[in-house]
Design an enzyme around this catalytic site. Structure first.
Site, PDB file in Angstrom:
ATOM      1  N   CYS A 131     -58.911   9.261 -19.490  1.00 41.62           N
ATOM      2  CA  CYS A 131     -58.930   8.243 -18.441  1.00 41.62           C
ATOM      3  C   CYS A 131     -58.881   8.895 -17.071  1.00 41.62           C
ATOM      4  O   CYS A 131     -59.676   8.581 -16.174  1.00 41.62           O
ATOM      5  CB  CYS A 131     -57.749   7.293 -18.625  1.00 41.62           C
ATOM      6  SG  CYS A 131     -57.616   6.044 -17.332  1.00 41.62           S
ATOM      7  N   GLU A 199     -62.741   4.190 -23.425  1.00 39.70           N
ATOM      8  CA  GLU A 199     -63.118   4.056 -22.020  1.00 39.70           C
ATOM      9  C   GLU A 199     -64.482   3.375 -21.891  1.00 39.70           C
ATOM     10  O   GLU A 199     -64.656   2.440 -21.096  1.00 39.70           O
ATOM     11  CB  GLU A 199     -63.165   5.430 -21.338  1.00 39.70           C
ATOM     12  CG  GLU A 199     -61.820   5.987 -20.952  1.00 39.70           C
ATOM     13  CD  GLU A 199     -61.176   5.216 -19.812  1.00 39.70           C
ATOM     14  OE1 GLU A 199     -61.887   4.499 -19.075  1.00 39.70           O
ATOM     15  OE2 GLU A 199     -59.954   5.320 -19.662  1.00 39.70           O
TER      16      GLU A 199
END
Length: 210
Positions: A131, A199
């Protein structure tokens, strides 16, 4: 190459997919419909709350004072991101107190909290690093050509301060994986790749609005 560089390179296809994603490109050129970005802000605020909790779990489970301090500092960095989201929420009338998480959001937050709850600092870092590194990468790639109402988003993730947070987490991951067993390194690789997949799934959900 370091472990973190190795893992990043191994998921180059997912990184490219994230950068080319219509949601991300819509942020860059300012054409992303406002309602899709508003939905993303609400979901990402929910996600970041779990991200901060994962850092807290990592700090609490660590028996090393230095490691605990790093997790605590990184958790403080999440508060800056939350402030960005709060600013958008105030401008656009988004209620962050009543967010109903989408399946892509709960899949990601559940994965993070499960990893952090195992008390394995390397696994926690592997789950959280994608992330940080991906958003730093996106910000840097989009910097200089961002236009419209989302420029602050790009500037936040392109900032040297955010790059340092991502790099600090990568250094910690490298440190924790030094001289580790092949079995443990395989678990780290799996967690890293799964986080990167989540993601892209998060952007998919933001683009679809569901």
């Amino acid at each position: 190459m370091s472990v973190s560089s190795d893992l990043w390179a191994a998921d180059a296809d997912l990184v490219a997919a994230a950068l080319a994603h219509p949601f991300v490109q819509g942020i860059a050129d300012g054409t992303l419909p406002r309602e899709r970005f508003a939905g993303y802000v609400a979901q990402d605020a929910f996600f970041l709350d779990a991200f901060a909790r994962a850092y807290r779990l990592g700090a609490e489970s660590s028996g090393d004072d230095g490691l605990r301090a790093v997790f605590t500092d990184l958790r403080a960095g999440v508060q800056e991101e939350l402030r960005l989201h709060t600013g958008y929420a105030q401008q656009w009338g988004i209620d962050l107190a009543d967010v109903q998480p989408l399946p892509a959001t709960t899949a990601y937050t559940g994965f993070l909290l499960d990893a952090a709850g195992r008390g394995d600092a390397a696994l926690t870092c592997a789950a959280m690093t994608p992330c940080m590194r991906l958003y730093a990468h996106l910000g840097q790639q989009l910097a200089g050509r961002a236009a419209g109402p989302y420029r602050e988003w790009v500037d936040t993730y392109a900032a040297p301060e955010f790059e340092e947070l991502a790099a600090r987490l990568e250094r910690l991951l490298d440190q924790l994986c030094a001289d580790t067993s092949d079995q443990r390194l395989a678990a780290v690789r799996s967690a890293y790749s799964r986080a990167m997949q989540l993601e892209v799934g998060f952007f998919d959900a933001a683009w679809a609005g569901a």
